[in-house]
Enzyme design. Sequence first.
Site, mmCIF file in Angstrom:
data_model
loop_
_atom_site.group_PDB
_atom_site.id
_atom_site.type_symbol
_atom_site.label_atom_id
_atom_site.label_comp_id
_atom_site.label_asym_id
_atom_site.label_seq_id
_atom_site.Cartn_x
_atom_site.Cartn_y
_atom_site.Cartn_z
ATOM 1 C CD GLU A 115 25.672 37.176 38.893
ATOM 2 O OE1 GLU A 115 26.596 37.797 39.444
ATOM 3 O OE2 GLU A 115 25.791 36.582 37.818
ATOM 4 C CG HIS A 230 31.054 44.472 41.447
ATOM 5 N ND1 HIS A 230 30.467 44.291 42.672
ATOM 6 C CD2 HIS A 230 30.662 43.442 40.678
ATOM 7 C CE1 HIS A 230 29.753 43.175 42.647
ATOM 8 N NE2 HIS A 230 29.849 42.642 41.430
ATOM 9 N NE ARG A 278 27.804 43.462 38.428
ATOM 10 C CZ ARG A 278 28.534 42.576 37.816
ATOM 11 N NH1 ARG A 278 29.426 42.962 36.938
ATOM 12 N NH2 ARG A 278 28.384 41.307 38.071
ATOM 13 C CG HIS A 340 33.725 44.444 38.111
ATOM 14 N ND1 HIS A 340 34.561 43.464 38.608
ATOM 15 C CD2 HIS A 340 32.686 43.793 37.535
ATOM 16 C CE1 HIS A 340 34.032 42.270 38.359
ATOM 17 N NE2 HIS A 340 32.913 42.442 37.693
ATOM 18 N NE ARG A 375 30.340 42.946 32.751
ATOM 19 C CZ ARG A 375 30.494 41.977 33.643
ATOM 20 N NH1 ARG A 375 29.872 40.827 33.502
ATOM 21 N NH2 ARG A 375 31.275 42.151 34.694
HETATM 22 C C1 LIG Z 1 36.869 39.503 39.817
HETATM 23 C C2 LIG Z 1 36.049 39.398 38.540
HETATM 24 C C3 LIG Z 1 34.862 38.690 38.525
HETATM 25 C C4 LIG Z 1 34.094 38.590 37.368
HETATM 26 N N1 LIG Z 1 32.962 37.831 37.366
HETATM 27 C C5 LIG Z 1 32.281 37.673 36.198
HETATM 28 C C6 LIG Z 1 31.167 36.799 36.129
HETATM 29 O O1 LIG Z 1 30.807 36.145 37.094
HETATM 30 N N2 LIG Z 1 30.514 36.699 34.942
HETATM 31 C C7 LIG Z 1 30.875 37.397 33.818
HETATM 32 O O2 LIG Z 1 30.227 37.267 32.765
HETATM 33 N N3 LIG Z 1 31.960 38.207 33.862
HETATM 34 C C8 LIG Z 1 32.667 38.351 35.007
HETATM 35 N N4 LIG Z 1 33.764 39.162 35.033
HETATM 36 C C9 LIG Z 1 34.209 39.801 33.792
HETATM 37 C C10 LIG Z 1 34.868 38.752 32.900
HETATM 38 O O3 LIG Z 1 35.580 37.837 33.681
HETATM 39 C C11 LIG Z 1 35.814 39.388 31.905
HETATM 40 O O4 LIG Z 1 35.202 40.465 31.260
HETATM 41 C C12 LIG Z 1 36.213 38.404 30.828
HETATM 42 O O5 LIG Z 1 36.608 37.204 31.404
HETATM 43 C C13 LIG Z 1 37.331 38.972 29.999
HETATM 44 O O6 LIG Z 1 37.823 37.945 29.182
HETATM 45 P P1 LIG Z 1 38.869 38.281 28.054
HETATM 46 O O7 LIG Z 1 39.203 36.994 27.387
HETATM 47 O O8 LIG Z 1 38.372 39.389 27.227
HETATM 48 O O9 LIG Z 1 40.140 38.871 28.851
HETATM 49 P P2 LIG Z 1 41.007 38.231 30.034
HETATM 50 O O10 LIG Z 1 40.384 37.022 30.569
HETATM 51 O O11 LIG Z 1 41.336 39.319 30.971
HETATM 52 O O12 LIG Z 1 42.333 37.770 29.280
HETATM 53 C C14 LIG Z 1 43.217 38.711 28.744
HETATM 54 C C15 LIG Z 1 44.405 37.950 28.175
HETATM 55 O O13 LIG Z 1 45.172 38.840 27.367
HETATM 56 C C16 LIG Z 1 46.542 38.697 27.693
HETATM 57 N N5 LIG Z 1 47.225 39.964 27.369
HETATM 58 C C17 LIG Z 1 46.873 41.213 27.753
HETATM 59 N N6 LIG Z 1 47.738 42.098 27.219
HETATM 60 C C18 LIG Z 1 48.649 41.403 26.507
HETATM 61 C C19 LIG Z 1 49.806 41.745 25.741
HETATM 62 N N7 LIG Z 1 50.230 43.012 25.586
HETATM 63 N N8 LIG Z 1 50.526 40.748 25.166
HETATM 64 C C20 LIG Z 1 50.141 39.455 25.323
HETATM 65 N N9 LIG Z 1 49.058 39.065 26.015
HETATM 66 C C21 LIG Z 1 48.321 40.032 26.598
HETATM 67 C C22 LIG Z 1 46.552 38.350 29.156
HETATM 68 O O14 LIG Z 1 47.763 37.734 29.528
HETATM 69 C C23 LIG Z 1 45.348 37.395 29.232
HETATM 70 O O15 LIG Z 1 45.741 36.112 28.842
HETATM 71 C C24 LIG Z 1 34.538 39.257 36.193
HETATM 72 C C25 LIG Z 1 35.735 39.961 36.191
HETATM 73 C C26 LIG Z 1 36.499 40.041 37.344
HETATM 74 C C27 LIG Z 1 37.792 40.797 37.315
#
Ligand SMILES: Cc1cc2nc3c(=O)[nH]c(=O)nc-3n(C[C@H](O)[C@H](O)[C@H](O)COP(=O)(O)OP(=O)(O)OC[C@H]3O[C@@H](n4cnc5c(N)ncnc54)[C@H](O)[C@@H]3O)c2cc1C
Length: 500
Positions: A115, A230, A278, A340, A375
């Site tokens: 990437e 992105h 990016r 993004h 990032r």
């Molecule tokens: C389309 C897309 C593609 C991506 N591709 C990649 C990739 O290929 N590789 C990579 O490294 N990263 C990628 N990323 C970034 C990566 O996916 C995210 O940064 C990472 O998964 C975030 O994980 P997280 O556990 O921090 O949050 P999330 O996975 O967003 O989870 C957040 C959680 O918190 C909960 N929550 C939020 N607020 C509250 C509240 N007030 N009360 C209760 N629960 C709450 C939600 O319900 C959810 O369960 C991508 C992101 C997107 C959007």
Amino acid sequence: MRMAVYDVLIVGGGIAGLYAALQFPKDVQILLLTKGEAGISGSALAQGGIAAVLEHDDDSYELHFADTMTAGGNKNNPSAVEQLIREGPAAVRDIIRLGVDFDAEENGALQKTLEGGHSRRRIMHRRDQTGAEIIRALWERVREKANITIQEYTVLCKLAALPDGFSAQTVNTKFQQSGSFCAGFVILATGGIGQAYRYTTNPAISTGDGIRIASTLGAKIKNLHYVQFHPTAMPPRQDERSCFLVSEAVRGEGACLLNRDGERFMQSYDERLELAPRDVISRAIIKESRRLGGDTRFYLDITHKGSAWLEKRFPAIFAACSGRGLDMGRESVPVFPCQHYLMGGIDVDLDGKTTVPRLYAAGECAHTGLHGANRLASNSLPEALVWGRHAALNIMRCIRSGYAMPRGAERDGERCEPVDRTASAILPSLIDEIRALLQESCFVFADKQAIPAALARVEEIRKKLDACPDAGNPELCEVKSIAFAAKMILEGHRDEPEAV
Ligand SMILES: Cc1cc2nc3c(=O)[nH]c(=O)nc-3n(C[C@H](O)[C@H](O)[C@H](O)COP(=O)(O)OP(=O)(O)OC[C@H]3O[C@@H](n4cnc5c(N)ncnc54)[C@H](O)[C@@H]3O)c2cc1C
């Protein structure tokens, strides 16, 4: 009223929250909240993959370190980069042990893709649905654990500090019930802030609640204006709120960027062409658009691979294009930059500790300093694993060393007020207004001149929101979070020297 008592509250069922939950031994009682259905998260949408140096024949920690620092504009915290690069590979092996099935060659070796910003092929993936595969496996393991209580559709609205932990107020949006409980430690894993923008790849849950809640407890919030755009997203269809991402891995497999005249243009902006990081590509698209008089028609072309190959390697992207009447094996795909990822967030140390005792953060809501100002692709999934694990291990050290814990199954708490939704009617127009302000003033190039007026308006909106009756209205909580994120982003840009 009586409140349930837990040892640890984990807010979030994405990769950070789930992996943290799995680190705790079975005598530690965990409550894990998700705002919507379990499977809805930023994590579940991750396409490209997860970066880690698993073999050293053609790659090294030093190269991954250098690529991460370069992409981040050397604004990264080198200790955080070091931690990710040295511990990421073990975390990737661990999720394979937990059941994640990455794509492999016929001889069993893991397939690795390339990437933007990576000097080597080091990104493990499951076609273009890597996040969904990781989340599937982690949820399966979490559901097997008797010590983890899961509450879906439960929005954390408030946290208050207690001498031995925190009390929490929630609203269950399925049953319209407010709830209250306490926990000795909290890990915030609530994901990004994409919903503060008009155009974002993030899901509806990404409203930055954890960041606002941490701030109300006095936690330091850092670099919220470090927002990643992105370069290659497809605009949302009428029935959609989020843009559909066309993964960077598509460029890793040879796609070119074209302007409205069907010409490649990256050579005018960066010698790494389509494999520049990016931020570089997003800025190049905006500059090229300005050169063409503001024309926003840009395309990603990978037709040389043919439909059959593309459908096998990128089935979700292929299907999304088909749903828009496009065969990406025969036609180029219209793309444009959109919000993004958030590099800033709740400031944490290498153990995931915030500046508030007993409060931890991991994943996209946390600012570890790993990413600097931009990032490197596929570094956020491993970051969520590494910091999720550290947060859990640090909490375990505190528990085992005799920190005072809320005891018993229940304790007395404040009365839960019924949910008051009188404010809800005014919220949609306020969200739209904030999104438009951020989109216009803090897109790829921040518009310094527009920022003071945008900030003043966001402050007015925040005052209006503060004046609303606030008995656990989950929509109001979300809009307050969005408004808080907007204020921090605007202030960060106001105080930052102008980018060139
Ligand atoms: C389309 C897309 C593609 C991506 N591709 C990649 C990739 O290929 N590789 C990579 O490294 N990263 C990628 N990323 C970034 C990566 O996916 C995210 O940064 C990472 O998964 C975030 O994980 P997280 O556990 O921090 O949050 P999330 O996975 O967003 O989870 C957040 C959680 O918190 C909960 N929550 C939020 N607020 C509250 C509240 N007030 N009360 C209760 N629960 C709450 C939600 O319900 C959810 O369960 C991508 C992101 C997107 C959007």
